[in-house]
Scaffold this motif. Structure first.
Motif, short mmCIF file in Angstrom:
data_model
loop_
_atom_site.label_atom_id
_atom_site.label_comp_id
_atom_site.label_asym_id
_atom_site.label_seq_id
_atom_site.Cartn_x
_atom_site.Cartn_y
_atom_site.Cartn_z
N VAL A 468 -13.89 23.56 20.11
CA VAL A 468 -14.75 23.34 19.21
C VAL A 468 -14.46 24.41 18.04
N ILE A 469 -13.90 23.88 17.14
CA ILE A 469 -13.67 24.59 15.82
C ILE A 469 -14.53 24.56 14.56
N TYR A 470 -15.13 25.42 14.20
CA TYR A 470 -16.12 25.58 13.00
C TYR A 470 -15.04 26.07 11.74
N GLY A 471 -14.99 25.22 10.99
CA GLY A 471 -14.02 25.66 9.85
C GLY A 471 -14.73 26.64 8.94
N PRO A 472 -14.02 27.46 8.46
CA PRO A 472 -14.45 28.70 7.66
C PRO A 472 -15.10 28.39 6.38
N GLU A 473 -16.26 29.01 5.92
CA GLU A 473 -16.91 28.88 4.65
C GLU A 473 -15.95 29.72 3.39
N LYS A 474 -16.31 29.34 2.32
CA LYS A 474 -15.72 30.09 1.13
C LYS A 474 -15.59 31.57 1.36
N GLY A 475 -14.48 32.16 1.36
CA GLY A 475 -14.38 33.76 1.51
C GLY A 475 -14.33 34.04 2.86
N SER A 476 -14.41 33.26 3.78
CA SER A 476 -14.59 33.79 5.25
C SER A 476 -13.11 33.32 6.09
N SER A 477 -12.79 33.92 7.11
CA SER A 477 -11.77 33.63 7.92
C SER A 477 -12.22 33.35 9.34
#
Length: 527
Positions: A468-477
């Motif tokens: 279960v991958i949660y995509g990063p928000e802007k400015g994050s990794s």
């Protein structure tokens, strides 16, 4: 620079359950730990001391104490402790394993033997993993007091490991924590609790499952499935024969050479060459054609590989055992095949040092080399940078860690960027894998190695990768962990191929996977 904390509701696709996200990190403070962590003794007794691991879980850097695994009879209880601010109860939770929060996303792996241990369950199918409403008791109270008010301690039960240490695979990109001690529960003191203080009902099942592999070669015309019992090499008949013919064509050489290399990795056993057809002609005709094609392949294979150690049989099954259901052109092409079914008592096959004869297939996506990143659409219009932080050889497998960074935004990136949609890597429908890392493959020549997987039900597989991958928000990794078969090379190519699925004869689903390729990725660890 501190990591900005965020808490957000996310929906897991198959179950539509809200789960909590975690603390992200900025690109300037990108995740630093790699995909594997080796033992680092604490001040406790060295025999029971947990492994202190600096890891990244769902984008947050956190220091965890992992272990020990405390054994009572045939059940081992794993302890994981970390700062309460890290919200481990949700960060180590896999909602597809249990609707109850806890460290149920953790798996124990033996990458030398090739097995994965899954969390234990009660007769009522409850996962034996602690959470805020666990039974509790005197051992739990003593353990919490010893850990301190600022520390969150979680427990999850498994089948007792056979060795004195075990490797722990954390979800959310946390990677592989190696050499976690396995001890007798009586010696663990306040570093464990009995399973009865986690769940009231006793452990009923504690699965330990063999790891299986799946590879493709010659443009997908040679497909190899390896389990603990058998190796099945399926060769597409369309690359071997003309329509209604049992004479090998000139284009068959590459496919049969690839199949011979797969068989040649074994010293001997039983080898069945089995012909299959589609359902276009009548049953009697298809049976005869299948037998003739199987014999032609067996004859040619004998000139390409030493089959002296095998008990060889040649069989035809006609149209009676289709690989897939349906009458679409894609389905019928998959059913026209010759299979080499190898059964051997050979416990281990060393990775071959001989490179596959074929060349790298072409890619239409962006490419990079080594530590450089590629920029791709994550699947919802948000671009992300992808780079390989590490590929490390562990036992018979390679463990990879990929970093995904959202520098452009403005929205959260999609978590489906590494998946094969609602299908597993082998083509079976499974909606629970839509956010799993199933489409990040390795290439060596024209040999494509998909992530290692294992059976969780009769017709369902899970990858040994982040599910279960949660995509990063802007400015994050974030980090993503993937485990592959070892192709036996000092450097590998990490490749995400284009994927489309033909559902019916007239309907094809574009899985919206943006291809990419990163070449010359070094493999750490001796072969």
């Amino acid at each position: 620079m501190p990591h900005p904390a965020r808490t957000a509701a996310r929906t897991a696709l198959p179950l539509a359950l809200a789960v909590l996200a975690c603390v992200a990190c900025t690109p300037d403070d990108a995740p630093s730990p790699s995909g594997t962590v080796t033992a680092s003794a604490t001040s406790a007794d060295a025999d029971v001391a947990p492994v202190t691991a600096d890891v990244v879980v769902r984008g947050e850097e956190v220091t965890l104490d992992v272990g020990p695994v405390a054994v009572t009879d045939d059940v081992g209880v794993l302890r994981i402790a970390g700062p309460k601010a890290a919200s481990l109860q949700t960060e180590l939770w896999d909602v597809l394993v249990s609707v109850t929060p806890g460290a149920n996303g953790v798996r124990l792996v033996d990458l030398t033997e090739g097995t994965v241990a899954l969390p234990a369950r009660t007769e009522g199918d409850k996962v034996v993993a602690s959470w805020v409403r666990s039974v509790g008791g005197p051992a739990t109270d003593a353990a919490a007091e010893a850990a301190g008010d600022d520390t969150e301690v979680l427990y999850v039960a498994f089948a007792a490991p056979d060795d004195t240490t075990v490797d722990v695979l954390l979800p959310g990109g946390g990677g592989l924590v190696q050499e976690v001690p396995v001890v007798d529960a009586q010696d663990a003191g306040v570093l464990t609790v009995p399973a009865s203080e986690i769940e009231e009902d006793p452990v009923a099942t504690a699965p330990v499952v063999a790891l299986d592999t799946y590879t493709e070669q010659v443009g997908g015309q040679v497909r190899t499935r390896s389990t603990a019992q058998t190796v099945t090499v399926a060769i597409g008949s369309d690359v071997l024969f003309d329509v209604d013919s049992a004479e090998l064509g000139p284009q068959s050489d590459a496919a049969l050479a690839a199949a011979a290399q797969q068989v040649g990795a074994y010293d001997g056993g039983t080898l069945a060459v089995v012909g299959h057809t589609d359902d276009v002609a009548d049953e009697a005709y298809n049976q005869g054609l299948a037998e003739r094609r199987a014999q032609a392949v067996a004859d040619r294979l004998g000139s390409l590989a030493d089959l002296g150690g095998f008990e060889l049989s040649v069989q035809g099954r006609g149209e009676g055992e289709p690989a897939v259901s349906g009458t679409s052109p894609e389905a019928r092409a998959a059913n026209r095949r010759v299979e080499l079914v190898l059964t051997t008592e050979q416990d281990e096959v060393a990775p071959t040092t001989q490179a596959p004869a074929g060349t790298l297939p072409e890619t239409t996506g962006p490419t990079a080399a080594g530590e450089a990143a590629v920029t791709i659409d994550s699947g919802n219009g948000v671009p992300v940078d992808v780079r390989v932080r590490e590929v490390r050889r562990v036992g018979r497998f390679l463990v990879g860690s990929l970093e995904v960074t959202n520098t452009a935004g403005p929205d959260e990136a999609a978590g489906t960027l590494f998946s094969t949609g609602a299908w597993d890597a082998r083509g079976s429908f499974d909606a629970s894998l839509q956010q799993a890392a199933t489409n990040v493959t390795l290439l060596r020549g024209d040999l494509r190695l998909y992530p290692v997987d294992y059976l969780v039900a009769e017709d369902r597989r899970d990858p040994l990768s982040d599910r279960v991958i949660y995509g990063p928000e802007k400015g994050s990794s974030i980090l993503v962990t993937v485990v592959w078969p070892d192709p036996g090379a000092d450097a590998v190519v990490v490749d995400s191929p284009v994927q489309a699925k033909e559902v019916t004869e007239s309907v094809s689903v574009d899985l919206r996977v943006q291809p990419f390729r990163i070449t010359d990725v070094p493999v750490a660890g001796a072969p």
